[in-house]
Design a protein around this motif. Structure first.
Motif, short mmCIF file in Angstrom:
data_model
loop_
_atom_site.label_atom_id
_atom_site.label_comp_id
_atom_site.label_asym_id
_atom_site.label_seq_id
_atom_site.Cartn_x
_atom_site.Cartn_y
_atom_site.Cartn_z
N UNK A 228 0.76 -1.34 0.04
CA UNK A 228 0.26 0.02 0.18
C UNK A 228 0.89 1.14 -0.12
N UNK A 229 1.84 1.41 1.01
CA UNK A 229 2.79 2.40 0.93
C UNK A 229 3.62 2.65 -0.39
N UNK A 230 3.84 1.58 -1.06
CA UNK A 230 4.48 1.70 -2.58
C UNK A 230 3.74 2.21 -3.44
N UNK A 231 2.43 1.74 -3.32
CA UNK A 231 1.47 2.06 -4.37
C UNK A 231 1.22 3.53 -4.38
N UNK B 231 -2.27 3.59 8.71
CA UNK B 231 -0.75 4.05 8.42
C UNK B 231 -0.52 5.56 8.78
N UNK B 232 -1.37 6.21 8.31
CA UNK B 232 -1.39 7.73 8.55
C UNK B 232 -1.43 8.09 10.10
N UNK C 97 1.97 7.43 11.69
CA UNK C 97 3.12 8.28 11.01
C UNK C 97 3.94 7.63 9.92
N UNK C 98 3.43 6.66 9.46
CA UNK C 98 4.19 5.77 8.22
C UNK C 98 3.94 6.80 6.92
N UNK C 99 2.50 7.29 6.83
CA UNK C 99 2.29 8.17 5.48
C UNK C 99 2.00 9.45 6.54
N UNK C 100 2.89 10.32 6.11
CA UNK C 100 2.74 11.76 6.71
C UNK C 100 2.04 13.00 5.98
#
Length: 146
Positions: free
Chosen positions: A8-11, A41-42, A45-48
Motif C-alpha cells: 500500500x505504501x509503495x503504491x 498507516x497515517x 506516522x508511516x504516511x505523513x
C-alpha cells in the motif's frame, strides 16, 4: 510492517491520488480493508502527507541550487532553520555532517533572484555560503523501496 502495508505504501508513494478502489484492486484487498489500513498507516506516522509536485519551469522557478551554509561563529545557537523558515524559496533544509552545518535546496526565477536570496540568507543567519547550481535533474522524488 506487514507485507500488505508495504504494498500500500509503495503504491501510494507512486500515486498519492490513487482511489481506494484502485488501491484495493492492486493490493488484493476490499475497499474497506484498504481504507482502514491507509488510515492506520497515517495515524502511525508511516504516511505523513500527500503533496502535489509542480513543474518548476512552468511555475517560473527554473533555477535550482544547493546552498551549503556554515555559521561565522561556531559557538552561535543552532537556530538556522527557524531563522530561515520564512524564506519560501528554500524548498528543503538538511542538517548535515561535514564542514557545513546545513544544505538548503532552493528554487528561484533567475541568477539575480539567487543572488538576492543568498544575500538574504547571509544577513538573516550570519553565515557563509557555498552554492552549487543545478544544470539538470535526471530524476527526483523517486518513491522509496519499501
Amino acid at each position: 510492517m506487514e507485507e500488505i502495508d508495504r504494498k500500500i505504501v509503495s503504491l501510494l508513494s507512486r500515486n498519492g491520488r490513487m482511489s481506494f478502489t484502485e488501491l484495493a484492486r492492486q493490493a488484493g484487498l476490499s475497499v474497506s480493508a484498504v481504507h482502514q489500513r491507509v488510515r492506520r498507516l497515517e495515524a502511525e506516522g508511516v504516511i505523513t502527507g500527500y503533496i502535489a509536485l509542480c513543474n518548476a519551469d512552468v511555475i517560473g522557478l527554473p533555477l535550482t541550487a544547493f546552498v551549503s551554509i556554515k555559521p561565522f561563529d561556531p559557538a552561535a545557537p543552532d537556530d538556522l532553520p527557524s531563522r530561515l523558515a520564512d524564506l519560501t524559496a528554500i524548498e528543503a533544509c538538511h542538517s548535515v555532517a561535514g564542514e557545513e552545518n546545513y544544505i538548503l535546496k532552493v528554487r528561484v526565477a533567475s541568477p539575480t533572484a539567487l543572488e538576492d536570496l543568498l544575500q538574504q540568507i547571509r544577513s538573516i543567519a550570519n553565515v557563509s555560503t557555498r552554492t552549487t547550481v543545478v544544470l539538470s535533474t535526471p530524476y527526483e522524488y523517486r518513491p522509496p523501496t519499501v
